[in-house]
Motif scaffolding. Structure first.
Motif, PDB file in Angstrom:
ATOM      1  N   PRO A   1       0.807  -1.223   0.000  1.00 13.01           N
ATOM      2  CA  PRO A   1       0.000   0.000   0.000  1.00 13.01           C
ATOM      3  C   PRO A   1       0.841   1.275   0.000  1.00 13.01           C
ATOM      4  O   PRO A   1       0.414   2.283  -0.550  1.00 13.01           O
ATOM      5  CB  PRO A   1      -0.843  -0.113   1.271  1.00 13.01           C
ATOM      6  CG  PRO A   1      -0.174  -1.131   2.118  1.00 13.01           C
ATOM      7  CD  PRO A   1       0.580  -2.036   1.187  1.00 13.01           C
ATOM      8  N   ALA A   2       2.040   1.237   0.558  1.00 10.17           N
ATOM      9  CA  ALA A   2       2.892   2.432   0.553  1.00 10.17           C
ATOM     10  C   ALA A   2       3.274   2.808  -0.875  1.00 10.17           C
ATOM     11  O   ALA A   2       3.290   3.991  -1.236  1.00 10.17           O
ATOM     12  CB  ALA A   2       4.141   2.195   1.397  1.00 10.17           C
ATOM     13  N   LYS A   3       3.538   1.824  -1.710  1.00 15.19           N
ATOM     14  CA  LYS A   3       3.886   2.079  -3.112  1.00 15.19           C
ATOM     15  C   LYS A   3       2.700   2.685  -3.853  1.00 15.19           C
ATOM     16  O   LYS A   3       2.859   3.614  -4.637  1.00 15.19           O
ATOM     17  CB  LYS A   3       4.342   0.784  -3.778  1.00 15.19           C
ATOM     18  CG  LYS A   3       4.900   0.968  -5.166  1.00 15.19           C
ATOM     19  CD  LYS A   3       5.590  -0.306  -5.603  1.00 15.19           C
ATOM     20  CE  LYS A   3       6.284  -0.177  -6.913  1.00 15.19           C
ATOM     21  NZ  LYS A   3       7.427   0.700  -6.942  1.00 15.19           N
ATOM     22  N   VAL A   4       1.526   2.170  -3.589  1.00 19.40           N
ATOM     23  CA  VAL A   4       0.320   2.696  -4.225  1.00 19.40           C
ATOM     24  C   VAL A   4       0.042   4.111  -3.744  1.00 19.40           C
ATOM     25  O   VAL A   4      -0.241   5.009  -4.543  1.00 19.40           O
ATOM     26  CB  VAL A   4      -0.880   1.759  -3.951  1.00 19.40           C
ATOM     27  CG1 VAL A   4      -2.172   2.373  -4.443  1.00 19.40           C
ATOM     28  CG2 VAL A   4      -0.654   0.400  -4.599  1.00 19.40           C
ATOM     29  N   LEU A   5       0.125   4.335  -2.437  1.00 16.86           N
ATOM     30  CA  LEU A   5      -0.146   5.669  -1.896  1.00 16.86           C
ATOM     31  C   LEU A   5       0.867   6.694  -2.391  1.00 16.86           C
ATOM     32  O   LEU A   5       0.527   7.866  -2.556  1.00 16.86           O
ATOM     33  CB  LEU A   5      -0.184   5.627  -0.370  1.00 16.86           C
ATOM     34  CG  LEU A   5      -1.383   4.868   0.209  1.00 16.86           C
ATOM     35  CD1 LEU A   5      -1.242   4.732   1.720  1.00 16.86           C
ATOM     36  CD2 LEU A   5      -2.693   5.534  -0.162  1.00 16.86           C
ATOM     37  N   ASN A   6       2.107   6.273  -2.644  1.00 16.49           N
ATOM     38  CA  ASN A   6       3.103   7.195  -3.184  1.00 16.49           C
ATOM     39  C   ASN A   6       2.730   7.673  -4.592  1.00 16.49           C
ATOM     40  O   ASN A   6       3.126   8.757  -5.004  1.00 16.49           O
ATOM     41  CB  ASN A   6       4.494   6.563  -3.192  1.00 16.49           C
ATOM     42  CG  ASN A   6       5.124   6.567  -1.826  1.00 16.49           C
ATOM     43  OD1 ASN A   6       4.767   7.355  -0.958  1.00 16.49           O
ATOM     44  ND2 ASN A   6       6.074   5.665  -1.628  1.00 16.49           N
ATOM     45  N   PHE A   7       1.959   6.878  -5.314  1.00 15.05           N
ATOM     46  CA  PHE A   7       1.481   7.325  -6.629  1.00 15.05           C
ATOM     47  C   PHE A   7       0.552   8.531  -6.478  1.00 15.05           C
ATOM     48  O   PHE A   7       0.550   9.432  -7.313  1.00 15.05           O
ATOM     49  CB  PHE A   7       0.752   6.183  -7.349  1.00 15.05           C
ATOM     50  CG  PHE A   7       0.124   6.596  -8.642  1.00 15.05           C
ATOM     51  CD1 PHE A   7       0.908   6.805  -9.763  1.00 15.05           C
ATOM     52  CD2 PHE A   7      -1.250   6.779  -8.740  1.00 15.05           C
ATOM     53  CE1 PHE A   7       0.330   7.187 -10.971  1.00 15.05           C
ATOM     54  CE2 PHE A   7      -1.832   7.158  -9.940  1.00 15.05           C
ATOM     55  CZ  PHE A   7      -1.040   7.359 -11.053  1.00 15.05           C
ATOM     56  N   PHE A   8      -0.233   8.548  -5.415  1.00 17.48           N
ATOM     57  CA  PHE A   8      -1.185   9.640  -5.192  1.00 17.48           C
ATOM     58  C   PHE A   8      -0.543  10.861  -4.539  1.00 17.48           C
ATOM     59  O   PHE A   8      -1.165  11.910  -4.459  1.00 17.48           O
ATOM     60  CB  PHE A   8      -2.351   9.157  -4.321  1.00 17.48           C
ATOM     61  CG  PHE A   8      -3.183   8.084  -4.980  1.00 17.48           C
ATOM     62  CD1 PHE A   8      -3.903   8.347  -6.129  1.00 17.48           C
ATOM     63  CD2 PHE A   8      -3.240   6.804  -4.449  1.00 17.48           C
ATOM     64  CE1 PHE A   8      -4.665   7.372  -6.740  1.00 17.48           C
ATOM     65  CE2 PHE A   8      -4.006   5.817  -5.044  1.00 17.48           C
ATOM     66  CZ  PHE A   8      -4.720   6.106  -6.200  1.00 17.48           C
ATOM     67  N   ASP A   9       0.681  10.750  -4.067  1.00 19.25           N
ATOM     68  CA  ASP A   9       1.361  11.840  -3.371  1.00 19.25           C
ATOM     69  C   ASP A   9       2.167  12.683  -4.364  1.00 19.25           C
ATOM     70  O   ASP A   9       3.390  12.613  -4.422  1.00 19.25           O
ATOM     71  CB  ASP A   9       2.276  11.268  -2.277  1.00 19.25           C
ATOM     72  CG  ASP A   9       2.858  12.330  -1.376  1.00 19.25           C
ATOM     73  OD1 ASP A   9       2.497  13.518  -1.536  1.00 19.25           O
ATOM     74  OD2 ASP A   9       3.672  11.977  -0.507  1.00 19.25           O
ATOM     75  N   LEU A  10       1.461  13.495  -5.137  1.00 21.38           N
ATOM     76  CA  LEU A  10       2.104  14.280  -6.192  1.00 21.38           C
ATOM     77  C   LEU A  10       3.086  15.313  -5.651  1.00 21.38           C
ATOM     78  O   LEU A  10       4.057  15.657  -6.318  1.00 21.38           O
ATOM     79  CB  LEU A  10       1.047  14.971  -7.053  1.00 21.38           C
ATOM     80  CG  LEU A  10       0.073  14.045  -7.782  1.00 21.38           C
ATOM     81  CD1 LEU A  10      -0.973  14.851  -8.523  1.00 21.38           C
ATOM     82  CD2 LEU A  10       0.802  13.108  -8.718  1.00 21.38           C
ATOM     83  N   ALA A  11       2.855  15.821  -4.452  1.00 16.72           N
ATOM     84  CA  ALA A  11       3.706  16.873  -3.896  1.00 16.72           C
ATOM     85  C   ALA A  11       4.835  16.317  -3.033  1.00 16.72           C
ATOM     86  O   ALA A  11       5.682  17.075  -2.573  1.00 16.72           O
ATOM     87  CB  ALA A  11       2.859  17.837  -3.060  1.00 16.72           C
ATOM     88  N   GLY A  12       4.870  15.005  -2.840  1.00 12.27           N
ATOM     89  CA  GLY A  12       5.882  14.422  -1.952  1.00 12.27           C
ATOM     90  C   GLY A  12       6.699  13.350  -2.630  1.00 12.27           C
ATOM     91  O   GLY A  12       7.455  13.623  -3.555  1.00 12.27           O
ATOM     92  N   THR A  13       6.509  12.122  -2.208  1.00 12.73           N
ATOM     93  CA  THR A  13       7.311  10.998  -2.696  1.00 12.73           C
ATOM     94  C   THR A  13       6.636  10.294  -3.865  1.00 12.73           C
ATOM     95  O   THR A  13       6.463   9.073  -3.862  1.00 12.73           O
ATOM     96  CB  THR A  13       7.546   9.995  -1.549  1.00 12.73           C
ATOM     97  OG1 THR A  13       6.268   9.571  -1.051  1.00 12.73           O
ATOM     98  CG2 THR A  13       8.372  10.594  -0.445  1.00 12.73           C
ATOM     99  N   TRP A  14       6.275  11.066  -4.883  1.00 14.04           N
ATOM    100  CA  TRP A  14       5.516  10.517  -6.014  1.00 14.04           C
ATOM    101  C   TRP A  14       6.272   9.384  -6.691  1.00 14.04           C
ATOM    102  O   TRP A  14       7.466   9.477  -6.972  1.00 14.04           O
ATOM    103  CB  TRP A  14       5.211  11.616  -7.029  1.00 14.04           C
ATOM    104  CG  TRP A  14       4.336  11.132  -8.134  1.00 14.04           C
ATOM    105  CD1 TRP A  14       3.057  10.678  -8.024  1.00 14.04           C
ATOM    106  CD2 TRP A  14       4.666  11.054  -9.521  1.00 14.04           C
ATOM    107  NE1 TRP A  14       2.557  10.317  -9.251  1.00 14.04           N
ATOM    108  CE2 TRP A  14       3.535  10.542 -10.198  1.00 14.04           C
ATOM    109  CE3 TRP A  14       5.798  11.356 -10.252  1.00 14.04           C
ATOM    110  CZ2 TRP A  14       3.494  10.330 -11.557  1.00 14.04           C
ATOM    111  CZ3 TRP A  14       5.758  11.141 -11.619  1.00 14.04           C
ATOM    112  CH2 TRP A  14       4.620  10.641 -12.266  1.00 14.04           C
TER     113      TRP A  14
END
Length: 145
Positions: free
Chosen positions: A25-38
């Motif tokens: 889930p961390a990898k998936v959530l990083n896709f949605f984090d455009l301003a951070g760890t995209w």
């Protein structure tokens, strides 16, 4: 034979989810984090899936009819309605909050962690709540074939 094929395709899908890292889930959530760890890898996984699906549909529909059924069963409804848009929004919010879509959730249920189990229970509860709400408000549900 049908159940063996379903198992084989499900196993292939689950292995693809695991190998691509989409069960994390961390990898998936990083896709949605455009301003951070995209992390754009989810876009590549989805693009690959769309390419395979497009080719598969072309090949299958050239056959004329399915191997194990008299005809293809395709949805006839094409308009966007509140149920479709609302369901899509709830799906997206749930995916964004948990990091699990149902396809990526199934392979990780067996690892014994609480987050995947809680997500699965929430999905089932949401499905049951939606069916109940539809049944109460729509006398034609489920639609007659």
């Amino acid at each position: 034979m049908r159940i063996v094929l379903a198992f084989a395709f499900g196993l292939l899908f689950g292995c693809g989810i695991l190998i691509s890292g989409m069960a994390n889930p961390a990898k998936v959530l990083n896709f949605f984090d455009l301003a951070g760890t995209w992390d754009p890898s989810l876009a590549f996984v989805m693009g690959g899936a769309l390419a395979v699906t497009a080719i598969g549909y072309q090949l299958v529909f050239r056959m004329g009819q399915p191997l194990r059924a008299p005809s293809f069963s395709l949805p006839s409804k094409q308009e966007l309605d509140v149920r479709l848009l609302g369901g899509s929004a709830v799906f997206g919010v749930g995916w964004g909050l948990s990091g699990f879509c149902p396809g990526g959730l199934i392979p990780v249920l067996g690892i014994g962690m609480g987050a995947p189990l809680l997500t699965a229970v929430s999905i089932v509860a949401g499905i049951l709540a939606a069916r109940t709400a539809i049944r109460v408000t729509d006398n034609s549900y489920p639609a007659k074939a």
